[in-house]
Design a protein around this motif. Structure first.
Motif, PDB file in Angstrom:
ATOM      1  N   GLN A  42      -2.996  18.523   2.588  1.00 20.78           N
ATOM      2  CA  GLN A  42      -3.498  17.773   1.436  1.00 20.78           C
ATOM      3  C   GLN A  42      -3.137  16.291   1.474  1.00 20.78           C
ATOM      4  O   GLN A  42      -3.401  15.566   0.518  1.00 20.78           O
ATOM      5  CB  GLN A  42      -2.969  18.399   0.147  1.00 20.78           C
ATOM      6  N   LEU A  43      -2.536  15.845   2.567  1.00 24.02           N
ATOM      7  CA  LEU A  43      -2.156  14.430   2.666  1.00 24.02           C
ATOM      8  C   LEU A  43      -3.128  13.679   3.563  1.00 24.02           C
ATOM      9  O   LEU A  43      -3.712  14.255   4.471  1.00 24.02           O
ATOM     10  CB  LEU A  43      -0.729  14.312   3.238  1.00 24.02           C
ATOM     11  N   LEU A  44      -3.316  12.396   3.300  1.00 28.04           N
ATOM     12  CA  LEU A  44      -4.148  11.540   4.136  1.00 28.04           C
ATOM     13  C   LEU A  44      -3.234  10.695   5.017  1.00 28.04           C
ATOM     14  O   LEU A  44      -2.397   9.953   4.513  1.00 28.04           O
ATOM     15  CB  LEU A  44      -5.032  10.645   3.264  1.00 28.04           C
ATOM     16  N   PHE A  45      -3.392  10.829   6.332  1.00 26.15           N
ATOM     17  CA  PHE A  45      -2.518  10.106   7.268  1.00 26.15           C
ATOM     18  C   PHE A  45      -3.197   8.843   7.785  1.00 26.15           C
ATOM     19  O   PHE A  45      -4.418   8.838   7.927  1.00 26.15           O
ATOM     20  CB  PHE A  45      -2.149  11.033   8.435  1.00 26.15           C
ATOM     21  N   PRO A  46      -2.447   7.788   8.147  1.00 25.50           N
ATOM     22  CA  PRO A  46      -1.001   7.653   7.991  1.00 25.50           C
ATOM     23  C   PRO A  46      -0.618   7.687   6.504  1.00 25.50           C
ATOM     24  O   PRO A  46      -1.260   7.003   5.695  1.00 25.50           O
ATOM     25  CB  PRO A  46      -0.690   6.279   8.583  1.00 25.50           C
ATOM     26  N   TYR A  47       0.384   8.464   6.194  1.00 28.05           N
ATOM     27  CA  TYR A  47       0.800   8.602   4.807  1.00 28.05           C
ATOM     28  C   TYR A  47       1.958   7.641   4.547  1.00 28.05           C
ATOM     29  O   TYR A  47       2.981   7.683   5.216  1.00 28.05           O
ATOM     30  CB  TYR A  47       1.210  10.061   4.525  1.00 28.05           C
ATOM     31  N   LYS A  48       1.743   6.757   3.567  1.00 25.37           N
ATOM     32  CA  LYS A  48       2.752   5.757   3.213  1.00 25.37           C
ATOM     33  C   LYS A  48       3.245   6.045   1.807  1.00 25.37           C
ATOM     34  O   LYS A  48       2.461   6.017   0.869  1.00 25.37           O
ATOM     35  CB  LYS A  48       2.127   4.348   3.236  1.00 25.37           C
ATOM     36  N   GLU A  83       5.742  18.509   5.458  1.00 26.80           N
ATOM     37  CA  GLU A  83       5.517  19.750   6.196  1.00 26.80           C
ATOM     38  C   GLU A  83       4.751  20.764   5.332  1.00 26.80           C
ATOM     39  O   GLU A  83       3.803  21.411   5.784  1.00 26.80           O
ATOM     40  CB  GLU A  83       6.899  20.303   6.548  1.00 26.80           C
ATOM     41  N   ASN A 140       2.888  20.221   2.581  1.00 24.54           N
ATOM     42  CA  ASN A 140       1.609  19.809   1.988  1.00 24.54           C
ATOM     43  C   ASN A 140       0.702  19.082   2.974  1.00 24.54           C
ATOM     44  O   ASN A 140      -0.184  18.338   2.561  1.00 24.54           O
ATOM     45  CB  ASN A 140       1.877  18.892   0.778  1.00 24.54           C
ATOM     46  N   GLY A 184       0.780  -1.235   0.000  1.00 26.46           N
ATOM     47  CA  GLY A 184       0.000   0.000   0.000  1.00 26.46           C
ATOM     48  C   GLY A 184       0.811   1.286   0.000  1.00 26.46           C
ATOM     49  O   GLY A 184       0.257   2.357   0.258  1.00 26.46           O
ATOM     50  N   PHE A 185       2.104   1.188  -0.293  1.00 24.41           N
ATOM     51  CA  PHE A 185       2.900   2.411  -0.417  1.00 24.41           C
ATOM     52  C   PHE A 185       2.745   2.951  -1.839  1.00 24.41           C
ATOM     53  O   PHE A 185       2.857   2.198  -2.801  1.00 24.41           O
ATOM     54  CB  PHE A 185       4.381   2.137  -0.140  1.00 24.41           C
ATOM     55  N   GLY A 186       2.475   4.245  -1.949  1.00 24.80           N
ATOM     56  CA  GLY A 186       2.331   4.870  -3.265  1.00 24.80           C
ATOM     57  C   GLY A 186       3.566   5.680  -3.601  1.00 24.80           C
ATOM     58  O   GLY A 186       4.355   6.027  -2.721  1.00 24.80           O
TER      59      GLY A 186
END
Lengths: 438, 438
Positions: free
Chosen positions: B95-101, B90, B92, B36-38
């Protein structure tokens, strides 16, 4: 830490945009490999004299070591794929098998003033074939075929490829008695940008060409056909010399070879500014984005990887990937079917059953199904919404009290059904991310 | 043009080597995506103050525009993946969905003196997970699992992963009454390089630690177990404090979680030089290539993407791809099943039938079989040898006089059989390039 600013001209895509860029790169690579092109990735830096010998009008970035910054820079970042490729071929000729076909999908850097379609850091995707002594004209038709097939598979606006042959222009100008054919080429090449009147004016005033002759240059440049009918139109001018006839025959061959494909034109205004092209030249545009200029260009060159003993003719074409994606991202015209590679989110039922959740994900991965466990034992509504936000199509529920009981929810339909942990397969349609043009 | 020299420290692979590098990159990506890492690919340059704030000991390359080279450089090339990633998160965050992978497979640059395993331009392949507020300890076990599974699929010498937890070292040093635990960490971290005697000497002379205390630091560092038995060995020292116990529990959890995998060790000498690690740390080595140092390292950090309002703990691991491939290429230990993506070379029977040859290749490509037409109508022996040299497994012969007659030669066995142009399928074993370790 102070809030960081964006650096103008150095685009940086968000995760869902990078996923789309990666989709494009994968499609491009697959198309190139299908035709037998292999990857090559020269180093990012070139000695200054290599950069200057072929790019004195380019804005070059020099490299200095921080601890040694008073020393004069000896090398800089490459500004295209062609210069490092030609240098690489020259340097490693004895170890290459010809005809050598390579693709090169890499970043390049130019210290230009940033504007739409112009970046300081950008991806290009190039293919070239280089042969020893001679390279059959059939490759002049093969390259546009690869590109046209590729673009028909990419989610981009209508793509048109325009083809010409420099020998036609040079031969025609010779027949007209124009001395500086290269200067004339460069002026006529601007037809799209500056218009017919301005081209005429420059030909007459800058090069001292007679009005009637200049008008004929312009009339030639106006010929644009979707088949080989350009041939008769040029013949109708009544000129003939070896160069002109050769160019006409070559362009006719290329257009005839591509007659089964759409969106391809013989366009006699195309010249390409770069001096090293000697025959077939390509340009292209995207419907609605003509303002970006050519997004994919190239042509045939006689001897780019210079050698005194042997000729190394080649033909190449370059896709301006960042130039294509930049405006499409800005206008939010590209959409990926999900924002992460994950196809299944395994819900974390409670904190004590994390090992069980991990085991579910592990078994799915063994069947090549991209899976991850939700990070927190939140209520199911929250976990489902987390999957929705990332566009993950499936959420998996196990039962901590009954290891044989599993349910799967399709987020898009809302359907939730019992499934078997050891045999469930991801539908093929969900195995890859799709990108669509909005 | 004068003969070009190689640039020391800027490796450049030959086509067959680049094919192998691409094979590695594809395998690495596939493994990361399965979890699931992009992808993410920050720009290659960072403002100078960002680079200096985290890498003042790194040899940074500054960028200057050629036409503006007297101006002081404002940015330089990144020297790792972590600094740009932290800056990106830091910048962005909203605009990121956490946990961010994310994974990041990209080049980095350092102006170091080149030597084996050290390059000025090199590929790294990183994964990181960053969460808001807290990140479960299970991720400390997931990352080594990804890496161990990946390396078991790559054609590389035996790979071992060594795991430690900084809390154990810090807690233990605290219990011993050592004041400068960070300085002690850095000295003990050199055990592998400088040996036990030198470590003792430095602890005693440089930090003023008593002989008996220094010996205990060394005894701790010598603990290396393939399971959780390190736990009792550390307990046997008789020390106890919150930090030490927390570290022991965390490392025990990680080792227990990985008990089904081979080649993983709890190694209490591992500290990792970088100051931002706060818990689990990883290092690794390749059998026979221990001299390269760690080829894959990482760890947990509490707040790398700094923010005053919210904690952003993360964990990451970085594969030194160029460091792995450089020596293996030099010793010619990696071999690809072919030197080009092409699976079928269509022989060019004579010059007049080139269109027919192109049609054969076209039909094969429509079934996703990578094909190319030989460039010249040479005798068949020459065409077969050309296929052999490139490792292309099949040569296709058509009959210009009988469009229904086709034969296919398997280069490896020499067998030549009649085939049907419209139905022949490439055996699955030949559909992809394989890489083996010699």
């Amino acid at each position: 830490m102070a809030k960081r600013k964006k650096l103008s001209g150095f685009p940086e895509w968000l995760p869902e945009e990078k996923l789309i860029e990666q989709f494009f790169i994968d499609k491009i690579r697959a198309s190139f490999e299908l035709y037998g092109f292999g990857p090559l990735e020269p180093r990012s830096v070139e000695p200054l004299e290599v950069l200057l010998s072929k790019g004195d009008d380019k804005e070059i970035y020099l490299l200095n070591r921080l601890n040694d910054s008073n020393k004069k820079a000896e090398f800089g970042l490459h500004f295209d794929m062609t210069v490092p490729f030609a240098r690489f071929v020259e340097q490693n000729r004895g170890q290459l098998l010809f005809p050598y076909k390579r693709y090169q999908i890499q970043k390049a850097w130019r210290g230009e003033r940033p504007q739409e379609g112009r970046y300081r850091e950008f991806y290009q995707a190039d293919i070239d074939i280089i042969a020893e002594n001679e390279l059959d004209i059939s490759y002049d038709a093969e390259l546009p075929r690869i590109i046209l097939e590729l673009f028909s598979k990419l989610p981009v606006p209508k793509f048109t490829l325009k083809i010409n042959n420099r020998k036609i222009l040079s031969g025609f100008y010779q027949a007209l008695g124009i001395k500086d054919t290269a200067a004339s080429l460069r002026i006529v090449d601007k037809l799209d940008k500056i218009g017919a009147d301005k081209v005429l004016e420059l030909l007459i005033n800058d090069l001292g060409i007679e009005q009637k002759t200049a008008q004929q240059c312009l009339n030639l440049a106006k010929i644009k056909t979707s088949d080989s009918s350009f041939y008769e139109k040029v013949k109708a001018f009544g000129f003939s010399n070896e160069l002109l006839n050769e160019g006409l025959a070559e362009l006719k061959f290329v257009m005839d070879s591509l007659s089964d494909l759409e969106n391809v034109y013989a366009d006699l205004s195309i010249a390409r500014g770069l001096d090293y092209y000697t025959g077939t030249v390509f340009e292209s545009e995207m419907l609605g984005y003509e303002r970006l200029g050519s997004i994919c260009s190239g042509g045939r060159y006689d001897n780019l990887a210079a050698d005194n003993k042997i000729k190394l003719p080649g033909i190449g074409i370059s896709i301006g990937l960042t130039r294509i994606l930049g405006p499409l991202f800005k206008e939010k015209r590209l959409e990926a079917s999900r924002k992460t590679p994950t196809a299944v989110l395994v819900a974390l039922v409670d904190d004590n059953s994390r090992a069980q959740a991990n085991e579910v994900a592990k078994l799915l991965r063994q069947r090549n199904i991209a899976s991850e466990v939700h990070h927190k034992a939140q209520n199911f509504g929250k976990q489902i919404r987390a999957a929705e936000r990332k566009g993950i199509p499936y959420v998996w529920f196990y039962d901590p009290k009954n290891p044989d009981k599993h349910e799967l929810k399709d987020i898009r339909t809302g359907t939730q059904l019992a499934v078997d942990l050891y045999t469930w397969e991801l539908p093929i349609a969900d195995s890859k991310i799709h990108v669509s043009l909005l």
